[in-house]
Design an enzyme around this catalytic site. Structure first.
Site, short mmCIF file in Angstrom:
data_model
loop_
_atom_site.label_atom_id
_atom_site.label_comp_id
_atom_site.label_asym_id
_atom_site.label_seq_id
_atom_site.Cartn_x
_atom_site.Cartn_y
_atom_site.Cartn_z
N CYS A 2 8.07 25.29 50.21
CA CYS A 2 7.83 23.85 50.31
C CYS A 2 7.13 23.34 49.06
O CYS A 2 7.35 22.23 48.61
CB CYS A 2 6.99 23.54 51.54
SG CYS A 2 5.54 24.59 51.68
N GLU A 60 14.50 17.35 47.51
CA GLU A 60 14.14 18.75 47.72
C GLU A 60 15.42 19.58 47.87
O GLU A 60 16.22 19.33 48.77
CB GLU A 60 13.29 18.89 48.99
CG GLU A 60 12.86 20.32 49.23
CD GLU A 60 12.06 20.51 50.53
OE1 GLU A 60 12.56 20.11 51.59
OE2 GLU A 60 10.95 21.05 50.45
N LYS A 89 7.47 27.98 69.01
CA LYS A 89 8.93 27.96 68.89
C LYS A 89 9.25 28.31 67.45
O LYS A 89 9.20 27.47 66.55
CB LYS A 89 9.45 26.56 69.23
CG LYS A 89 10.85 26.51 69.80
CD LYS A 89 11.94 26.99 68.88
CE LYS A 89 12.35 25.98 67.85
NZ LYS A 89 13.30 26.57 66.85
N GLU A 138 3.53 19.52 58.46
CA GLU A 138 3.62 20.13 57.12
C GLU A 138 5.09 20.06 56.73
O GLU A 138 5.91 20.78 57.29
CB GLU A 138 3.16 21.59 57.16
CG GLU A 138 1.72 21.80 57.58
CD GLU A 138 0.73 21.31 56.54
OE1 GLU A 138 1.12 21.06 55.39
OE2 GLU A 138 -0.45 21.17 56.90
#
Ligand code: NAD
Length: 483
Positions: A288, A387, A180, A254
Site C-alpha cells: 500500500c 495505484e 475475515k 487502511e
C-alpha cells in the site's frame, strides 16, 4: 489439498457452509487449500459466538489478556517456518520477505502485551485511572472500555502482519473478534486459528470466517458488530463507510496509496538507489505504501536513472519458495491482469520505458511481470495518478523544493513518502510539508510497531500500531464527581 473450516474458537464446531472456494499457489497455479465460501448464515454464527464470549472476555484483566498475547507470539515463533511457507504459497511473496512478515507479527503481539500491562499498572482494580483536572471543585477518572464485537477484514498482500496489527490491539482492549481474511490468503490465517486454540484462548474470543466480498459485506452490516477495522482498497473502504454510516459504527480504514520518493541533488547515490528499489520492488510492488512515483532533482536525474536501469535489469522474478528469490509472481490472476492493463495504458499513452513493460515467465509461472520503470511520465498519465499495485515505477524530474512538494501532494492518496537528501534538516522540513501519514528519511518502508500507521485523504481513516492502534478498539468513559 488442505480443507479449511470456519473457526468459532476452541471446542466449537462451525456448521457446514453451502460451498467451498479454492486457494491457488500463484507460482504454479496448483490448488493448495479449499475454504468455506461463507455468507450471512456463517457470519451470523461467528458473530453470535463472539457476542457470547464478550461477556467473559471484557471482564478479564488487561494483564491476563497480555499473557494470552504473549502465548500467541510464542506459538507463532514455534511455527514461523510453516507460516512463512504458507504465505509464500498463497500470494507468491519471496520466502525471505514472508519470514520478515512473521517476525513483524510476533513483535506486534508482544508490543501490545507490554502496552496492556503498562496501562494496567496505571489503573485500579476497576480499571479506573486518575485524570488531571484544573477545577479544584471536581475530580474525574477515566476508564477505557472495549468497543465490543469487532470485525477485522484484511487483504492478501501482508497476511499475518495485517492481521496482527488488528488482532493484537483488539484482544488487548478486551474486544472479541470475527476475522475475515482475504480469499487469496486463507491458509496462513488457518494456522493462526490453531495457534489461538493452542494458546488456550476462551472459545469465541477469536472467530474466523473465510470467504469473499459477500462474507465481508455480511459482517460489516451485522447489527451486533460495533466496529469494523478494514484494510484493503479505497473502493471497498468507501463501500464499508457507506454501509456502516446509518449505525454510526466505529470505523478504521487502511486503504490504498500512490506514494512519492523525492531524491534531492545532494543525496547519497547508494542510499537513493536502495530506497527507490526497496520502495517499489519489495513484495513485487504490492505494498500500500509503495513509493511508486520517483521525483528526482534534474541535476542528478541522468546519472541516477542510468544506475537504476542497470540495477533493475538484474532483477528477475523466480520461484518465490526458494531462499534466493527476490521477486515472485503477482499474487493472483486478477492482480496480474490489473497490472497488465496498466502496461497497456502506458503503451497507449506512449510512455518512455526504461525497463520491463511486459509480462515474463521462468517457464513455470504465468503471472510474472518484468520490473518496470517509466521516465518523464506526465502528471496527467493514469500511471502517475492511480495505484497500480505492481512492480511499476513512474519517474519525473523536478527543479525546486517547492515543485517537488507540490508534485508529491498532487495526489488523491496520502499514505506515505520517502525523502532522500544529504541535508537532514531540509529533508525533515520537506517531510513536514508532505500530506502523508508516514515519511521515511534516507531509508524506506521500515514500519516500527511503536509508531503509527495510516493515511490521509483517500488512504484511510484512523491509525494502527502504537498506542493509537489500541485506542482504536476502546471507548473512553469519564466518571466525574464533586471533590
Ligand atoms: P479489496 O478491497 O479487494 O479486499 C480487501 C478485503 O475486503 C478482502 O478480505 C475482501 O474479501 C473484502 N471485501 C471485498 N468486498 C467487500 C465488501 N463489500 N464488504 C466488506 N469486505 C469486502 O483489497 P485487496 O485487493 O485484497 O488488497 C489490495 C488493496 O489493499 C490495495 O488498494 C492496497 O493499497 C490496500 N492495502 C492498504 C494497506 C494500508 O495499510 N493502508 C495495507 C495493505 C493493503
Amino acid at each position: 489439498m488442505i480443507r479449511i473450516e470456519n473457526y468459532l474458537g476452541n471446542n466449537r464446531q462451525a456448521s457446514q457452509p453451502a460451498g467451498y472456494l479454492q486457494s491457488v499457489n500463484p507460482y504454479n497455479r496448483e490448488a493448495i487449500a479449499e475454504f468455506p465460501c461463507s455468507g450471512k448464515a456463517e457470519v451470523d454464527e461467528a458473530v453470535a459466538s463472539a457476542e457470547q464470549a464478550l461477556v467473559g472476555w471484557r471482564q478479564t484483566s488487561a494483564t491476563q489478556r497480555a499473557d494470552y498475547l504473549d502465548r500467541i507470539a510464542s506459538a507463532i515463533e514455534l511455527r514461523s517456518e510453516q507460516i512463512a511457507a504458507a504465505i509464500t504459497a498463497s500470494c507468491g511473496k519471496p520466502l525471505t520477505e514472508a519470514g520478515y512478515d512473521v517476525l513483524d507479527s510476533i513483535d506486534c503481539y508482544r508490543y501490545y502485551a507490554a502496552l496492556a500491562r503498562e496501562l494496567a499498572a496505571q489503573q485500579d482494580a476497576q480499571g479506573l485511572q486518575a485524570v488531571a483536572i484544573a477545577d479544584p471543585a471536581f475530580s474525574s477518572r477515566l476508564r477505557r472500555e472495549p468497543v465490543g464485537v469487532v470485525a477485522l477484514i484484511t487483504p492478501w498482500n501482508f497476511p499475518t502482519v495485517t492481521t496482527s496489527w488488528k488482532l493484537a490491539p483488539a484482544l488487548a482492549a478486551g474486544c472479541t473478534v470475527v476475522l475475515k481474511p482475504s480469499e487469496v490468503t486463507p491458509l496462513p490465517e488457518s494456522i493462526l486459528a490453531e495457534i489461538c486454540t493452542a494458546a488456550g484462548l476462551p472459545a469465541g474470543v477469536v472467530n474466523i470466517v473465510y470467504g469473499a466480498g459477500e462474507a465481508g459485506a455480511a459482517l460489516v452490516s451485522h447489527p451486533q458488530v460495533r466496529k469494523v477495522s478494514f484494510t484493503g482498497s479505497t473502493a471497498t473502504g468507501a463501500r464499508i463507510a457507506l454501509e456502516t454510516a446509518a449505525e454510526i459504527k466505529n470505523l478504521s480504514l487502511e486503504l490504498g496509496g500512490k506514494s512519492s520518493i523525492i531524491v534531492f541533488d545532494d543525496a547519497d547515490m547508494e542510499v537513493a538507489l536502495q530506497a527507490i528499489m526497496g520502495g517499489i520492488f519489495f513484495n513485487n510492488g504490492q505494498i500500500c505504501s509503495a513509493t511508486s512515483r520517483l521525483l528526482v532533482h534534474e541535476g542528478i536525474a541522468a546519472e541516477l536513472l542510468a544506475q537504476l536501469q542497470q540495477r533493475v535489469a538484474q532483477l528477475k522474478p523466480s520461484n518465490p519458495a526458494t531462499a534466493e528469490a527476490v521477486l515472485g509472481p503477482l499474487a493472483c490472476e486478477a492482480q496480474f491482469n490489473k497490472v497488465m492493463e496498466y502496461l497497456a495504458i502506458a503503451e497507449a499513452e506512449g510512455l518512455q520505458c526504461l525497463n520491463g513493460g511486459k509480462a515474463c515467465s521462468d517457464g513455470v509461472s504465468q503471472w510474472m511481470v518484468e520490473p518496470t520503470v517509466y521516465v518523464d511520465v506526465p502528471v496527467s498519465s493514469r500511471l502517475w495518478q492511480e495505484e497500480i499495485f505492481g512492480p511499476v515505477l513512474c519517474c519525473r524530474t523536478f527543479a525546486t523544493v517547492e515543485e517537488a512538494i507540490e508534485r508529491a501532494n498532487d495526489c488523491e492518496y496520502g499514505l506515505a513518502a520517502t525523502v532522500v537528501s544529504g541535508d537532514e534538516q531540509r529533508a525533515e522540513a520537506v517531510a513536514c510539508q508532505l500530506e502523508a501519514g508516514h515519511i521515511w528519511l534516507n531509508c524506506d518502508q521500515k514500519v516500527l510497531v511503536e509508531t503509527s500507521w495510516g493515511g490521509m485523504k483517500k488512504s484511510g481513516l484512523g491509525r494502527e500500531l502504537g498506542p493509537w492502534g489500541l485506542s482504536a478498539f476502546t471507548e473512553v468513559k469519564h466518571i466525574t464527581r464533586k471533590s
